[in-house]
Design a protein around this motif. Sequence first.
Motif, PDB file in Angstrom:
ATOM      1  N   TRP A 145      -2.553  -3.469   8.326  1.00 23.16           N
ATOM      2  CA  TRP A 145      -2.399  -3.620   6.880  1.00 23.16           C
ATOM      3  C   TRP A 145      -2.803  -5.015   6.421  1.00 23.16           C
ATOM      4  O   TRP A 145      -3.264  -5.187   5.273  1.00 23.16           O
ATOM      5  CB  TRP A 145      -0.972  -3.284   6.464  1.00 23.16           C
ATOM      6  N   GLN A 174      -2.777   4.431   7.743  1.00 22.36           N
ATOM      7  CA  GLN A 174      -1.868   5.248   6.950  1.00 22.36           C
ATOM      8  C   GLN A 174      -1.511   6.535   7.683  1.00 22.36           C
ATOM      9  O   GLN A 174      -0.349   6.930   7.716  1.00 22.36           O
ATOM     10  CB  GLN A 174      -2.482   5.582   5.587  1.00 22.36           C
ATOM     11  N   ARG A 222       2.153   9.859   1.028  1.00 21.68           N
ATOM     12  CA  ARG A 222       1.019   8.940   1.151  1.00 21.68           C
ATOM     13  C   ARG A 222      -0.182   9.635   1.788  1.00 21.68           C
ATOM     14  O   ARG A 222      -1.317   9.452   1.365  1.00 21.68           O
ATOM     15  CB  ARG A 222       1.403   7.747   2.016  1.00 21.68           C
ATOM     16  N   ALA A 261      -3.234   0.827  -5.895  1.00 23.12           N
ATOM     17  CA  ALA A 261      -2.477   1.467  -4.822  1.00 23.12           C
ATOM     18  C   ALA A 261      -2.613   0.690  -3.517  1.00 23.12           C
ATOM     19  O   ALA A 261      -1.613   0.447  -2.821  1.00 23.12           O
ATOM     20  CB  ALA A 261      -2.951   2.909  -4.633  1.00 23.12           C
ATOM     21  N   TRP A 283       0.374  -0.969  -1.459  1.00 24.66           N
ATOM     22  CA  TRP A 283       0.617  -0.461  -0.115  1.00 24.66           C
ATOM     23  C   TRP A 283       0.531  -1.565   0.934  1.00 24.66           C
ATOM     24  O   TRP A 283       1.403  -1.692   1.785  1.00 24.66           O
ATOM     25  CB  TRP A 283      -0.395   0.627   0.235  1.00 24.66           C
ATOM     26  N   SER A 284      -0.541  -2.341   0.886  1.00 21.09           N
ATOM     27  CA  SER A 284      -0.793  -3.311   1.955  1.00 21.09           C
ATOM     28  C   SER A 284       0.273  -4.407   1.982  1.00 21.09           C
ATOM     29  O   SER A 284       0.819  -4.717   3.048  1.00 21.09           O
ATOM     30  CB  SER A 284      -2.193  -3.917   1.824  1.00 21.09           C
ATOM     31  N   THR A 331       3.321  -4.308   0.735  1.00 21.83           N
ATOM     32  CA  THR A 331       4.589  -3.677   1.101  1.00 21.83           C
ATOM     33  C   THR A 331       4.668  -3.428   2.595  1.00 21.83           C
ATOM     34  O   THR A 331       5.684  -3.715   3.238  1.00 21.83           O
ATOM     35  CB  THR A 331       4.767  -2.349   0.341  1.00 21.83           C
ATOM     36  N   GLU A 332       3.597  -2.879   3.165  1.00 27.98           N
ATOM     37  CA  GLU A 332       3.628  -2.508   4.575  1.00 27.98           C
ATOM     38  C   GLU A 332       3.606  -3.714   5.502  1.00 27.98           C
ATOM     39  O   GLU A 332       4.222  -3.694   6.565  1.00 27.98           O
ATOM     40  CB  GLU A 332       2.467  -1.562   4.904  1.00 27.98           C
ATOM     41  N   TYR A 363       6.331  -1.498  -6.359  1.00 27.50           N
ATOM     42  CA  TYR A 363       6.549  -0.055  -6.426  1.00 27.50           C
ATOM     43  C   TYR A 363       5.951   0.549  -7.698  1.00 27.50           C
ATOM     44  O   TYR A 363       5.215   1.545  -7.624  1.00 27.50           O
ATOM     45  CB  TYR A 363       8.041   0.252  -6.312  1.00 27.50           C
ATOM     46  N   GLY A 385       2.144   0.498  -7.270  1.00 22.71           N
ATOM     47  CA  GLY A 385       1.678   1.528  -6.348  1.00 22.71           C
ATOM     48  C   GLY A 385       1.714   2.914  -6.950  1.00 22.71           C
ATOM     49  O   GLY A 385       0.771   3.698  -6.808  1.00 22.71           O
ATOM     50  N   GLU A 422      -1.440   5.419  -7.581  1.00 21.90           N
ATOM     51  CA  GLU A 422      -1.483   6.767  -7.016  1.00 21.90           C
ATOM     52  C   GLU A 422      -1.698   7.812  -8.102  1.00 21.90           C
ATOM     53  O   GLU A 422      -2.490   8.758  -7.938  1.00 21.90           O
ATOM     54  CB  GLU A 422      -0.182   7.045  -6.259  1.00 21.90           C
TER      55      GLU A 422
END
Length: 233
Positions: free
Chosen positions: A32, A63, A92, A115, A119-120, A122-123, A154, A157, A161
């Motif tokens: 990520w 993912q 996801r 997104a 995502w990146s 957060t992960e 959040y 993201g 999405e």
Amino acid sequence: MASKSSSKGSREPGTLAKTYLFLYNFLQVIGWSYLLLLLIKHYTSPKKESLWETVKLTVIIFQNAAVLEILHAAFRLVSSNVIITTFQVFSRVMVVCGVLLATPTGAASPGLGLALLAWSVTEIIRYMFYALNIVGFVPYLLVWLRYTTFIALYPIGVTGELLCLYAAQSYVAANQMWSVGMPNFLNFTFSYHYFMLIIMGLYVPLFPQMYLHMFAQRRKVLGGDGASSKKKQ
């Protein structure tokens, strides 16, 4: 959800399992982080290809690797709930495989960048938290980031999405993609277009619930003493 360290009352994983979980989470941090670097380079350097073509392979690998987390929960390597983990992982995977890979319009949506950014970041934080939790050392700053960055990430993201889903649904409807019409020998009908619309509609009741739940978790973790907050999720 990603792999979690065992909570109180759960069976403690053995050394081999801990080593595997640490490597899994550490590799996800690397993956990520690389994706975030690709995203930054795409927007800061001359563009030779689309964003999706730039990040596609990395997104697919890291993912979809999250499907392993369902097995982690099922085999009690972690304390995560199997049903919740399955729902969160496949939401996801649905966006990646059912929208971005499946339709050119979804991959071309301006929501893709939003997104991927959410995502990146957060992960990276989440998997680093899990990896360090396994070895018993989680800096408070990382705990704070895990339970604070969601406030902005959040909604970003979810917006990304939904934009990707919206851009993809018109293509799916026009091409009747992955749909089954009547008549057929199974006497069965399925519209992938309507399925996508249902998925989009589910964001309306589920987003507020999940968002408020995260705030409750934040109060629970950051509101406690420093030592315990490093151990909790």
